[in-house]
Structure formats: structure tokens, C-alpha cells
Scaffold this motif. Structure first.
Motif, PDB file in Angstrom:
ATOM      1  N   UNK A 318     -11.855  -3.512   0.430  1.00 11.45           N
ATOM      2  CA  UNK A 318     -10.840  -4.552   0.663  1.00 11.45           C
ATOM      3  C   UNK A 318      -9.687  -4.476  -0.336  1.00 11.45           C
ATOM      4  N   UNK A 319      -9.449  -3.299  -0.879  1.00  8.72           N
ATOM      5  CA  UNK A 319      -8.445  -3.216  -1.941  1.00  8.72           C
ATOM      6  C   UNK A 319      -7.024  -3.025  -1.415  1.00  8.72           C
ATOM      7  N   UNK A 320      -6.863  -2.800  -0.122  1.00  6.61           N
ATOM      8  CA  UNK A 320      -5.503  -2.546   0.377  1.00  6.61           C
ATOM      9  C   UNK A 320      -5.033  -3.639   1.339  1.00  6.61           C
ATOM     10  N   UNK A 321      -5.633  -4.820   1.193  1.00  5.68           N
ATOM     11  CA  UNK A 321      -5.344  -5.876   2.167  1.00  5.68           C
ATOM     12  C   UNK A 321      -4.027  -6.608   1.907  1.00  5.68           C
ATOM     13  N   UNK A 322      -3.325  -6.276   0.820  1.00  2.00           N
ATOM     14  CA  UNK A 322      -2.001  -6.906   0.649  1.00  2.00           C
ATOM     15  C   UNK A 322      -1.104  -6.523   1.824  1.00  2.00           C
ATOM     16  N   UNK A 323      -1.407  -5.401   2.452  1.00  2.00           N
ATOM     17  CA  UNK A 323      -0.639  -5.008   3.627  1.00  2.00           C
ATOM     18  C   UNK A 323      -0.811  -6.029   4.765  1.00  2.00           C
ATOM     19  N   UNK A 324      -2.016  -6.568   4.870  1.00  2.00           N
ATOM     20  CA  UNK A 324      -2.242  -7.604   5.893  1.00  2.00           C
ATOM     21  C   UNK A 324      -1.479  -8.875   5.518  1.00  2.00           C
ATOM     22  N   UNK A 325      -1.525  -9.216   4.212  1.00  2.00           N
ATOM     23  CA  UNK A 325      -0.752 -10.388   3.763  1.00  2.00           C
ATOM     24  C   UNK A 325       0.719 -10.195   4.110  1.00  2.00           C
ATOM     25  N   UNK A 326       1.189  -8.965   3.964  1.00  2.00           N
ATOM     26  CA  UNK A 326       2.585  -8.651   4.285  1.00  2.00           C
ATOM     27  C   UNK A 326       2.880  -8.911   5.773  1.00  2.00           C
ATOM     28  N   UNK A 327       2.059  -8.326   6.620  1.00  2.00           N
ATOM     29  CA  UNK A 327       2.325  -8.482   8.063  1.00  2.00           C
ATOM     30  C   UNK A 327       2.155  -9.930   8.499  1.00  2.00           C
ATOM     31  N   UNK A 328       1.186 -10.614   7.915  1.00  2.00           N
ATOM     32  CA  UNK A 328       1.001 -12.038   8.220  1.00  2.00           C
ATOM     33  C   UNK A 328       2.236 -12.832   7.790  1.00  2.00           C
ATOM     34  N   UNK A 329       2.757 -12.532   6.615  1.00  2.00           N
ATOM     35  CA  UNK A 329       3.936 -13.246   6.109  1.00  2.00           C
ATOM     36  C   UNK A 329       5.126 -13.104   7.057  1.00  2.00           C
ATOM     37  N   UNK A 330       5.190 -11.976   7.753  1.00  2.00           N
ATOM     38  CA  UNK A 330       6.274 -11.798   8.736  1.00  2.00           C
ATOM     39  C   UNK A 330       6.219 -12.852   9.845  1.00  2.00           C
ATOM     40  N   UNK A 331       5.084 -13.502  10.024  1.00  2.30           N
ATOM     41  CA  UNK A 331       5.020 -14.559  11.042  1.00  2.30           C
ATOM     42  C   UNK A 331       6.019 -15.670  10.714  1.00  2.30           C
ATOM     43  N   UNK A 332       6.422 -15.762   9.447  1.00  2.00           N
ATOM     44  CA  UNK A 332       7.481 -16.681   9.028  1.00  2.00           C
ATOM     45  C   UNK A 332       8.789 -15.890   8.855  1.00  2.00           C
ATOM     46  N   UNK A 333       8.784 -14.967   7.899  1.00  2.00           N
ATOM     47  CA  UNK A 333      10.005 -14.223   7.579  1.00  2.00           C
ATOM     48  C   UNK A 333      10.098 -12.995   8.468  1.00  2.00           C
TER      49      UNK A 333
END
Ligand code: BES
Ligand code: ZN
Length: 633
Positions: A318-333
Motif C-alpha cells: 500500500x505504499x503507492x496509494x497517494x496516486x489514488x488520493x490524487x485521482x480521488x481529489x480530482x473529484x473536486x479539482x
């Protein structure tokens, strides 16, 4: 001599003896309502689309398509509900490499004439459909070509399961027009529904409300009731299964990949909760992930409701999940508040990187987020060096006229954008900045915006005439000037200090095997590898490899960083692993620096070309278009 599309259209009207009204574009605006007028004034000019949304604009799409794997063709009809704002006699769509067969108006009842304008580099061709002032709908019957740039048709061998073919789309930035005739500008939003017919063994998914299992007919129906820009149109078809995480989150993947994916992304629900606590309610109902085959050209793509993601982040830990945080954040930005043109790309990516790191900080603490910030800063410095500090492409607001937007979309938007927002945060304090961002997302929800409008909002909502603050924020320096303002924040990381210590003691003679690397995550390893000196001897490379098993790492980030040293130091022990990586992985971010490093020497270039000849069929057009350019003699 080149003719404007309109000139050609008029000629065509004359030749086709169309009724006068259908060809007369200068009807009065009297009937326009106030909202329509406002709409006209608000549409940002987009140099990457032929559409003229201030005249005639699409509002809703009903897509009815068939996916034919044997012929590698998508065919069917796109029916648009339109608004003829200027009561004009034509509506313009973007197309590239599409076969347009027929056009109709009035819910497919009446066939109408159309013209396909001159091809323009990068942009494709305008499709100009004759309409009437009162026309409410336009239907286009079309099919794609087998090499449509958005589409990657994979044969069974190129999937994890090796049994079934697979298709996925990648529409950002301006590739939607290669699989749908569409007003392909991020300043234009549509709702959509779709009927998609696929082979019965396969499941179809879109950036919409999705099925969770296959049915026996192979016919799927989709709805996206929230208006989205065209670059978020997405389709994937394959042997896919679903595994839920929370009540409104889950994962789609091939059966062979689903268990690993479910383990890797088990904290998806927590991420969603963290994101909502920062910047407000998630507005898209469900948030699911689709894990694609390794040829996917990006790390992730924020298709609404269904982020597409590379399997190269399945690191097991689970060390590369910041990428998921990134794509999730696009739901706003991005998805909620959208860059109106590709010149404003930083509004999508800079905000998203900032938001991504806030999510990671909330979930895993400041020390964790600081590591991401330092790695991002390194990426930024590297990009600044590559482009040159005076390059126009290092400004936040870009000028990409006449170019493929893809070329201008660099780490500048991501990291300089992020550091600009961090800079403002520092100037006004986090609490005030968060209130501002919340208001920004709410004010522009489901709208497209641009740099000027954001800056106006920043001035009225945050700066509020405070001249000292305005000077501190320094809009001119950050947004309109190249390079990085001197007073930017330089991030530091506690955990990386330990890495630096270990590195220094290795440089001073401590054997690699004796370094204290306990509990290092892939971020620490990445920092360590990026720090390694140039050049290194084969003995040094071998010593590091023996102690830390880099060549056999299961972590794609570690592997990709290590290969750069292997190439530069001619460490041939890694040759086989390198070739395997390059033939399996299609993620452009990894491929480009590796191929670039190879081409630095004549022998390396030979190797690169040999590998590329074998690997190219496994790559998506997004990657091959960059690599063809890079590797051409
Ligand atoms: N939207 C982008 C991907 C993109 C950008 C596609 C421009 C086409 C044109 C996506 O959100 C993204 O930024 N992906 C990154 C991952 C991220 C963690 C930096 C990637 O794919 O590497
Ligand atoms: Zn992004």
C-alpha cells in the motif's frame, strides 16, 4: 491557401442547395434569454477545439454504440440535445480519424447535411452539421478507425487473464474526438446516457453509473446525470469483476488481479472520508476504481465515478496509494471545478496535488506527506532544469496555441501549481485557506473556469485589498512568470534525513548491507536511489543490488529509478529485468526517462530501438506518440 471551415461550409451550402435558413448564420439574438447570454459571455475561448459553444452548444449526449473486437471498431450513433444560442444554421463538433456516415436533426427523423472541414495538426477536423434555428437535437452516425488514438485494443495475451480481449479509452486531453464526434473542449459540459453492446463474455464500464456484474446479453446501459467535460468520457470493456470496499466504494479488475487490488486499496473508503472532511461532500455518488492492464499509459485517470488506474501501483504494501488520493481529489479539482482550457491545466493538477497531499497528511501524518512533498519538489527542480528556467512552459498559465496540449502538460502544472497553493496557505494560514478552497469548490461546482477567473476569486475572497498580502502572494511571479519565485517554500522531511545519513555513511565506506534501512517505505528507497552518485562502478552497483535487491524489486517506482542508474553505469546484470519491464509496462512516466537514458549512448540507443520494436505493440497511442518522437533517428 487555407479556407476557414465556415467559408467551406458556405460553399457547401450553395452547392447542396440547402434552404436559405439552414445556411444563414447571422440570425438575430433577440430571443436569447438572460441565462443564455450569460453563458455566452462565460465560455472561455479554447484554441484546441473547433466548436463554437457561444453559437450552438451540446448539453446532453445519448450514445448508442457497438464494440466490435474483431474489427477494432466502435460504431453507432451520438445524439445530442443542443442549444442553438445564436440561432445559427450549423453546429460544430470535433472529430479526429472518425468515419462520419450520416447526420440527422429532430431526434433522428430528418437527415441533414454535414461537412467535414480541413484537417488541422493535432486537432483533427471540424464536423459541421446543418441545423435550423429551432433545432433541439442532432444525431451523428459514425464509426471509429482501428488506430483511433484514444483507444487501446488489447489481445488476450496483453491482459492478466490471457483469455479475453480488452478495450479501454483515454480521452484527456483532446482524444475524446477520436472515438466520439463531440464538442471536445473542457469549457463545455454535457450529461450523458449510453447504450453499449459488447461481446457477452465481457463487462462494459463507463465514467457513469455502472453495472457490478456481467449480464448474458452483453448490452449495458449507463447514465451520467451530472454535467462533465468531454475529456472525462470513458469506456472500458473486458473480463472484469467487482469487489466492494465500503458501501459506496469498490474495485473492478480482471479476476487474476482483483484480490491483490482489493488488498492494496483497502483504505479507499477512509480516503473518501478524509477528502470530504477537507473540502466538502463528494458529489458523484459512488467512487470506484478500475485496475487496467499494465499498458495503461498513465498512473491514473480521474474518470468520474470510476478512476482508471495502472496495476504498477500494486506494490503489496500500500505504499503507492497517494496516486489514488490524487485521482480521488480530482473529484473536486478537475471534475467538479474544471480547467476551461488546456492553458489552465494547473487549475486541475496543481490543486489536485495540493489536495492529494492534504489527504495523505490527514490519513498518515505530516511526516508521510512531507516525503511526498520533497519528492515532488525534486520532480519540479528536474522539470525546471529540463525546460530551462526561462521557458514559457514553466509559467502556470500556458500558451499552447498551435501545439498538442499534451506537450505542454508537464510537472510545472502539478508541482509549481502545488507550491503556489502552499505559498498562499503559508501566507494566510491553513484555516483561512481551507475556508477559501471550500468556497471555491462550492462556487464553481459543475462549472469550468480559467486562470483569470480563479485569480479574480482569489482577489475578492482572500486578498480583499490587503496590499501587503497581495505582494506576498505575488500572483505575477507565480502565475505569469517563468521559473520559481525566490521566496518559495523549500520542503524538508524528517524521515528523509535518516535516508541522507545512511547514504552518507555508505559514501564514507560503510558497507551497504550494514546501513540502517529498517522500516523504509518505497518513498525512502526512492529518495535513496535518486541520491546515488553518477557514475558508480559495477562493484558499487552490485553491492547495492546484493544488499537491497533493487533489480528484482516488486515496486515499480523503485525499479524505474534504479534502471536509470543501471543504464548510465552500464550495469548489465539488470538488462533482462529492464527488458521485461519495458515490454510489459506502458506507463509513459516510466518509459520516457528510461528510453531517454538509453539513447544517451550509441549502444544504448541500439538496445532501445530493439526493445521498442518488440514492446511498441503493447503501448497505448499516448505513449507511442511521445516515444516515436523520442526514438526517431
Ligand atoms: N489527469 C491526469 C492524467 C492526464 C493528464 C492524462 C494530462 C492526460 C493528460 C491524472 O490525474 C494524473 O495526473 N496522473 C498522474 C498521477 C499523479 C499521482 C501525478 C500519472 O498518471 O502519473
Ligand atoms: Zn491529476
Amino acid at each position: 491557401m487555407t479556407h476557414s471551415p465556415m467559408y467551406l461550409f458556405r460553399l457547401f451550402c450553395l452547392a447542396a442547395f440547402l434552404p436559405f435558413a439552414a445556411c444563414n448564420s447571422s440570425t438575430s439574438n433577440q430571443e436569447q434569454t438572460m441565462t443564455e447570454k450569460k453563458e455566452v459571455a462565460n465560455a472561455p475561448e479554447d484554441v484546441h477545439s473547433f466548436a463554437k459553444p457561444t453559437e450552438a452548444v451540446a448539453r446532453h449526449l445519448d450514445l448508442d454504440i457497438n464494440v466490435n473486437f474483431d474489427e477494432k471498431v466502435i460504431s453507432g450513433r451520438a445524439t445530442y440535445q443542443i442549444e442553438n444560442l445564436a440561432k445559427t444554421d450549423h453546429i460544430i463538433f470535433d472529430t479526429r480519424d472518425l468515419v462520419i456516415e450520416k447526420a440527422y436533426i429532430s431526434d433522428s427523423l430528418t437527415e441533414t447535411t454535414f461537412e467535414i472541414g480541413k484537417e488541422q495538426k493535432h486537432l483533427g477536423q471540424p464536423l459541421i452539421v446543418a441545423i435550423k434555428p429551432e433545432t433541439k437535437s442532432v444525431t451523428i452516425q459514425y464509426k471509429t478507425k482501428p488506430d483511433a488514438a484514444a483507444l487501446q485494443w488489447l489481445n488476450p495475451q496483453q491482459t492478466a487473464g490471457k483469455q479475453h480481449p480488452f478495450l479501454f479509452t483515454q480521452s484527456q486531453a483532446i482524444l475524446a474526438r477520436t472515438w466520439i464526434p463531440i464538442q471536445d473542449s473542457p469549457g463545455i459540459r454535457i450529461t450523458y446516457s449510453a447504450n453499449v453492446k459488447v461481446p457477452p463474455a465481457l463487462l462494459a464500464l463507463m465514467s457513469a453509473e455502472n453495472p457490478q456484474q456481467k449480464n448474458s446479453t452483453g448490452e449495458y446501459r449507463f447514465f451520467m446525470n451530472q454535467p462533465i467535460p468531454s475529456y472525462l468520457m470513458a469506456l472500458a470493456v473486458g473480463d472484469l469483476v467487482f469487489s466492494p470496499i465500503g458501501t459506496s466504494t469498490g474495485i473492478y479488475a480482471e479476476p487474476a488481479t482483483i484480490a491483490a487490488a482489493a488488498h492494496e486499496f483497502a483504505e479507499l473508503d477512509k480516503m473518501l472520508v478524509a477528502a470530504e472532511s477537507l473540502y466538502g461532500r463528494y458529489r458523484w455518488t459512488r467512487y470506484d476504481l478500475l485496475v487496467l492492464p499494465p499498458s495503461f499509459p498513465f498512473g491514473g485517470m480521474e474518470n468520474p465515478r470510476l478512476t482508471f488506474v495502472t496495476p504498477t501501483i500494486l506494490a503489496k504494501d500500500r505504499s503507492l496509494t497517494s496516486l489514488i488520493a490524487h485521482e480521488l481529489a480530482h473529484s473536486w479539482s478537475g471534475n467538479l471545478v474544471t480547467n476551461g482550457t488546456w492553458n489552465d491545466f494547473w487549475l486541475n493538477e496543481g490543486f489536485t496535488v495540493y489536495f492529494e497531499r492534504r489527504i495523505m497528511e490527514q490519513l498518515y501524518g505530516k511526516e508521510y506527506a512531507d516525503m511526498l512533498e520533497v519528492l515532488g519538489y525534486q520532480d519540479l527542480q528536474h522539470t525546471l532544469e529540463e525546460l530551462g528556467p526561462k521557458s514559457e512552459d514553466t509559467r502556470l498559465q500556458l500558451d499552447l496555441e498551435g501545439r498538442d496540449p499534451d506537450e505542454g502538460l508537464t510537472d510545472i502544472a502539478y508541482e509549481k501549481g502545488n507550491f503556489f497553493l502552499r505559498h498562499i496557505e503559508q501566507a494566510v494560514g491553513r484555516e483561512r485557506f481551507d475556508l477559501f478552497l471550500n468556497k471555491y469548490f462550492n462556487t464553481f461546482a459543475f462549472k469550468s473556469t480559467n486562470t483569470d477567473r480563479f485569480l479574480e476569486f482569489l482577489r475578492t475572497e482572500l486578498i480583499k485589498g490587503d496590499e501587503k498580502l497581495a505582494r506576498k502572494i505575488n500572483i505575477e511571479g507565480w502565475v505569469f512568470s517563468p521559473g520559481l519565485p525566490k521566496d518559495h517554500l523549500v520542503p524538508a522531511s524528517k524521515r528523509f534525513e535518516q535516508v541522507e545519513q545512511a547514504y552518507n555513511s555508505w559514501k564514507n565506506g560503510t558497507p551497504a548491507a550494514q546501513l540502517n534501512t529498517k522500516d523504509w517505505s518505497s518513498h525512502e528507497w526512492l529518495h535513496f536511489i535518486r541520491m546515488l552518485p553518477e557514475p558508480m562502478t559495477t562493484q558499487q552497483m552490485a553491492e547495492l543490488d546484493k544488499a537491497f535487491h533493487f533489480t528484482n524489486s516488486g515496486n515499480s517506482e523503485v525499479l524505474a529509478a534504479w534502471f536509470l542508474h543501471a543504464i548510465r553505469n552500464n550495469y548489465t546484470t539488470a538488462d533482462q529485468a529492464l527488458e521485461t519491464f519495458l515490454t510489459n509496462v506502458g506507463r509513459r512516466k516510466f518509459l520516457v526517462p528510461i528510453y531517454k537514458a538509453l539513447t544517451a549512448t550509441p549502444e544504448g540507443k541500439k538496445k532501445a530501438l530493439a526493445i521498442y520494436a518488440k514492446a511498441r505493440p503493447n503501448y497505448h497511442a499516448v505513449s507511442t506518440s511521445t516515444l516515436d518522437e523520442l526514438l526517431k533517428k
